[in-house]
Design a protein around this motif. Structure first.
Motif, PDB file in Angstrom:
ATOM      1  N   ILE A  45      51.953  12.871 -62.216  1.00 44.90           N
ATOM      2  CA  ILE A  45      52.414  13.713 -63.000  1.00 44.90           C
ATOM      3  C   ILE A  45      52.227  13.072 -64.465  1.00 44.90           C
ATOM      4  N   ALA A  46      52.605  11.795 -64.656  1.00 44.12           N
ATOM      5  CA  ALA A  46      52.397  10.747 -65.668  1.00 44.12           C
ATOM      6  C   ALA A  46      51.129  10.962 -66.333  1.00 44.12           C
ATOM      7  N   TYR A  47      50.238  10.780 -65.064  1.00 41.03           N
ATOM      8  CA  TYR A  47      48.566  10.910 -65.565  1.00 41.03           C
ATOM      9  C   TYR A  47      48.207  11.924 -66.114  1.00 41.03           C
ATOM     10  N   LEU A  48      48.689  13.183 -65.625  1.00 36.60           N
ATOM     11  CA  LEU A  48      48.077  14.474 -65.909  1.00 36.60           C
ATOM     12  C   LEU A  48      48.611  14.667 -67.240  1.00 36.60           C
ATOM     13  N   MET A  49      49.712  14.363 -67.891  1.00 38.88           N
ATOM     14  CA  MET A  49      50.538  14.513 -69.005  1.00 38.88           C
ATOM     15  C   MET A  49      49.827  13.786 -70.190  1.00 38.88           C
ATOM     16  N   SER A  50      49.522  12.596 -69.915  1.00 38.03           N
ATOM     17  CA  SER A  50      49.062  11.740 -70.860  1.00 38.03           C
ATOM     18  C   SER A  50      47.490  11.512 -70.957  1.00 38.03           C
ATOM     19  N   SER A  51      46.635  11.599 -69.959  1.00 38.00           N
ATOM     20  CA  SER A  51      45.177  11.679 -70.066  1.00 38.00           C
ATOM     21  C   SER A  51      44.644  12.460 -71.067  1.00 38.00           C
ATOM     22  N   LYS A  52      43.761  11.883 -71.882  1.00 36.99           N
ATOM     23  CA  LYS A  52      43.073  12.726 -73.132  1.00 36.99           C
ATOM     24  C   LYS A  52      42.062  13.634 -72.289  1.00 36.99           C
ATOM     25  N   GLU A  53      41.572  12.915 -71.219  1.00 38.38           N
ATOM     26  CA  GLU A  53      40.458  13.692 -70.426  1.00 38.38           C
ATOM     27  C   GLU A  53      40.869  14.921 -69.929  1.00 38.38           C
ATOM     28  N   VAL A  54      41.868  14.708 -69.090  1.00 36.44           N
ATOM     29  CA  VAL A  54      42.640  15.902 -68.493  1.00 36.44           C
ATOM     30  C   VAL A  54      43.060  17.017 -69.587  1.00 36.44           C
ATOM     31  N   GLN A  55      43.654  16.502 -70.626  1.00 34.34           N
ATOM     32  CA  GLN A  55      44.085  17.457 -71.612  1.00 34.34           C
ATOM     33  C   GLN A  55      43.014  18.228 -72.290  1.00 34.34           C
ATOM     34  N   LEU A  56      41.987  17.417 -72.551  1.00 32.27           N
ATOM     35  CA  LEU A  56      40.831  17.896 -73.152  1.00 32.27           C
ATOM     36  C   LEU A  56      40.123  18.989 -72.287  1.00 32.27           C
ATOM     37  N   ASN A  57      40.241  18.868 -70.875  1.00 35.45           N
ATOM     38  CA  ASN A  57      39.684  19.822 -69.881  1.00 35.45           C
ATOM     39  C   ASN A  57      40.434  21.106 -70.019  1.00 35.45           C
ATOM     40  N   LEU A  58      41.873  20.736 -69.959  1.00 29.94           N
ATOM     41  CA  LEU A  58      42.711  22.027 -70.213  1.00 29.94           C
ATOM     42  C   LEU A  58      42.624  22.682 -71.266  1.00 29.94           C
ATOM     43  N   SER A  59      42.457  22.099 -72.473  1.00 28.63           N
ATOM     44  CA  SER A  59      42.094  22.692 -73.671  1.00 28.63           C
ATOM     45  C   SER A  59      40.823  23.534 -73.798  1.00 28.63           C
ATOM     46  N   LYS A  60      39.668  23.181 -73.089  1.00 25.24           N
ATOM     47  CA  LYS A  60      38.509  23.839 -73.028  1.00 25.24           C
ATOM     48  C   LYS A  60      38.740  25.087 -72.332  1.00 25.24           C
ATOM     49  N   ASN A  61      39.708  25.249 -71.333  1.00 26.65           N
ATOM     50  CA  ASN A  61      40.105  26.280 -70.503  1.00 26.65           C
ATOM     51  C   ASN A  61      41.027  27.134 -70.833  1.00 26.65           C
ATOM     52  N   GLY A  62      41.592  27.149 -72.216  1.00 26.96           N
ATOM     53  CA  GLY A  62      42.428  27.902 -72.635  1.00 26.96           C
ATOM     54  C   GLY A  62      43.735  27.480 -72.463  1.00 26.96           C
ATOM     55  N   LYS A  63      44.181  26.364 -72.084  1.00 20.92           N
ATOM     56  CA  LYS A  63      45.530  25.976 -71.659  1.00 20.92           C
ATOM     57  C   LYS A  63      45.844  24.968 -72.765  1.00 20.92           C
ATOM     58  N   MET A  64      47.074  25.143 -73.751  1.00 20.18           N
ATOM     59  CA  MET A  64      47.383  24.569 -74.784  1.00 20.18           C
ATOM     60  C   MET A  64      47.742  23.032 -74.311  1.00 20.18           C
ATOM     61  N   PRO A  65      47.189  22.114 -75.030  1.00 24.43           N
ATOM     62  CA  PRO A  65      47.438  20.877 -74.634  1.00 24.43           C
ATOM     63  C   PRO A  65      48.701  20.474 -75.097  1.00 24.43           C
ATOM     64  N   ILE A  66      49.317  19.414 -74.453  1.00 23.43           N
ATOM     65  CA  ILE A  66      50.441  18.806 -74.818  1.00 23.43           C
ATOM     66  C   ILE A  66      50.471  17.694 -75.827  1.00 23.43           C
ATOM     67  N   LEU A  67      49.393  17.123 -76.094  1.00 20.23           N
ATOM     68  CA  LEU A  67      49.241  15.797 -76.750  1.00 20.23           C
ATOM     69  C   LEU A  67      49.106  16.412 -78.081  1.00 20.23           C
ATOM     70  N   THR A  68      49.458  15.683 -79.122  1.00 22.41           N
ATOM     71  CA  THR A  68      49.655  15.827 -80.440  1.00 22.41           C
ATOM     72  C   THR A  68      48.234  15.430 -81.123  1.00 22.41           C
ATOM     73  N   ASP A  69      47.416  14.696 -80.549  1.00 21.91           N
ATOM     74  CA  ASP A  69      46.071  14.378 -81.093  1.00 21.91           C
ATOM     75  C   ASP A  69      45.429  15.724 -81.472  1.00 21.91           C
ATOM     76  N   PRO A  70      44.927  15.881 -82.770  1.00 18.99           N
ATOM     77  CA  PRO A  70      44.265  16.852 -83.383  1.00 18.99           C
ATOM     78  C   PRO A  70      42.914  17.156 -82.524  1.00 18.99           C
ATOM     79  N   GLU A  71      42.304  16.232 -82.156  1.00 20.60           N
ATOM     80  CA  GLU A  71      41.136  16.251 -81.326  1.00 20.60           C
ATOM     81  C   GLU A  71      41.295  17.127 -80.041  1.00 20.60           C
ATOM     82  N   MET A  72      42.476  17.127 -79.568  1.00 22.19           N
ATOM     83  CA  MET A  72      43.024  17.975 -78.283  1.00 22.19           C
ATOM     84  C   MET A  72      42.365  19.465 -78.571  1.00 22.19           C
ATOM     85  N   ILE A  73      42.652  19.720 -79.783  1.00 21.91           N
ATOM     86  CA  ILE A  73      42.684  21.538 -79.856  1.00 21.91           C
ATOM     87  C   ILE A  73      41.174  21.997 -80.425  1.00 21.91           C
TER      88      ILE A  73
END
Length: 431
Positions: free
Chosen positions: A329-357
């Motif tokens: 779960i820590a990996y799913l939370m913090s991985s930029k690769e995971v969070q970018l994929n979520l973002s592409k699929n319309g799920k708001m990323p929880i990382l604050t890096d502007p590149e995520m959105i």
């Protein structure tokens, strides 16, 4: 002397034989087994009062974790297929991980389920600084002693969806991202009308609790731990709720009034939930010319728009594979690769890096050309305090809202009766 030495050597060999090894093997076994892969682990994961499809689970949870940690596999115990948490606990099949959203997070306290994650964060030096602090705080909010009971995965948000064709039909400007509620109610009235024998409605709300959640109003007092509904905050929320829902013609509405009957101009709904519905409508061949805007703001809280609804992972305090579960779960939370994929699929990323959105929603065909930037335009209020009694107080609050709109009760009496009924249920639950 020679015999003595021979006897001593024989005695040592005898002791080593009793130990199940030769002297050479004993030395080898004292060395750490470095380089060996971890033992395979299968983690049971259950969704608690929160829907997630098998497809989403495989793509967004199981596959990324397997790629990072090849020794970790998952068994998905789907609540929608009968695997409720209560049943699993009763039968001794307690899941290692629960996936849920913030409104249901505190419900896990009733089962004495959550593991405090602070010790794992400290031991593994898990970096939380890049995660939206409101989401981390949400994982702490249901505790009373600083416990961190959950790690966030992604967010959803309450948004305003509108039918562009209806606004064009009646020559009314589209809603904007910066409306206050006075302006919005005037817009709802303009769009609520009888035309050609068809009753058009301006706006569908969900319930009173959802209305007040925009500003983080709790139904439970964090100091007393029981319902507190006769507050100025809930009176403001109820006044707004009544102002919208008492407009003649703006009543008895559902999501289908919007996307099927297409006689509803606007509705509030979670972005992810509504986009999923609208994608189903689009793929089914129904044409709907829609777009989104930020929820209106109160003059008392400028800049605060629709509330965040985070999704969380929670570990079992009785789990047998806590370390592997935490790593996942820590990996799913913090991985930029995971969070970018979520973002592409319309799920708001929880990382604050502007590149995520930047790629937000790009993988969803139906979002092409939509105003997805509205999702990130305004801040959200902090998440409301919650405990295991929310589920007893919220329905009573919503009944109060319905009773006021229907004229069955006035505001003060409705909130008083709701608070009394909620606390009676809480007292009975405590016995």
């Amino acid at each position: 002397m020679t015999n003595y030495r021979a006897m001593a050597a024989a005695f040592v060999c005898f002791i080593l034989i009793l130990s199940g090894c030769s002297g050479k093997d004993a030395a080898k076994n004292t060395e750490p087994k470095e380089g060996l892969p971890p033992e395979p682990v299968t983690l049971k994961i259950n969704n608690f009062n929160t829907a997630i499809s098998q497809e989403d689970f495989e793509a967004n949870i199981a596959a990324p974790v397997k790629k990072k940690y090849p020794h970790i596999s998952f068994e998905f115990l789907d609540q929608l297929k009968g695997s409720t948490l209560q049943n699993l606990i009763t039968t001794g099949s307690v899941p290692d991980i629960v996936f849920t959203d913030y409104p249901n997070l505190s419900g896990l306290l009733e089962f004495d389920y959550p593991q405090d994650l602070n010790e794992f964060v400290k031991a593994k030096q898990t970096a939380l600084g890049g995660v939206n602090p409101q989401m981390i705080e949400g994982g702490k909010r249901i505790g009373t002693k600083g416990e961190l009971y959950a790690l966030p995965f992604y967010m959803d948000r309450m948004m305003l969806f509108y039918n562009k064709d209806l606004f064009q039909k009646f020559g009314v400007p589209y809603p904007t991202d910066d409306m206050n509620y006075d302006e919005f109610i005037a817009l709802v009235k303009r769009m609520t009308r009888l035309d050609g024998g068809i009753q058009y409605a301006g706006m569908r709300t969900i319930n009173l609790h959802t209305t007040g959640t925009q500003w983080g109003y709790p139904v439970i007092d964090p100091k007393t731990g029981i319902a507190s509904l006769q507050t100025d905050s809930w009176k403001k929320a109820l006044t707004l709720f009544n102002d919208i829902n008492s407009i003649p013609g703006n009543e008895k509405l559902t999501n289908e009034t919007f996307y099927k009957e297409q006689r509803l101009a606007m509705l509030q709904q979670s972005f992810g939930i509504m986009v999923g519905m609208l994608e189903g409508v689009r793929k089914g061949g129904t044409s709907l010319n829609w777009d989104i805007a930020a929820m209106p703001q109160s003059k008392d809280a400028p800049g605060v728009s629709g509330f965040y609804k985070p999704y969380y992972f929670v570990l079992s305090k009785s789990g047998k594979h806590k370390e592997a579960a935490f790593d996942a779960i820590a990996y799913l939370m913090s991985s930029k690769e995971v969070q970018l994929n979520l973002s592409k699929n319309g799920k708001m990323p929880i990382l604050t890096d502007p590149e995520m959105i930047k790629p937000f929603g790009s993988a969803i065909e139906g979002l092409a050309g939509k105003r997805v930037e509205s999702v990130f335009k305004h801040k959200s209020a902090d998440l409301a305090y919650s405990n295991e009694f929310d589920k007893l107080a919220s329905p009573q609050l919503n009944t109060a809202g319905t009773n006021v709109v229907s004229g069955k009760n006035d505001m003060n009496n409705a909130l008083r009766e709701a608070e009394e009924a909620a606390n009676k249920s809480i007292a009975e639950k405590k016995k």
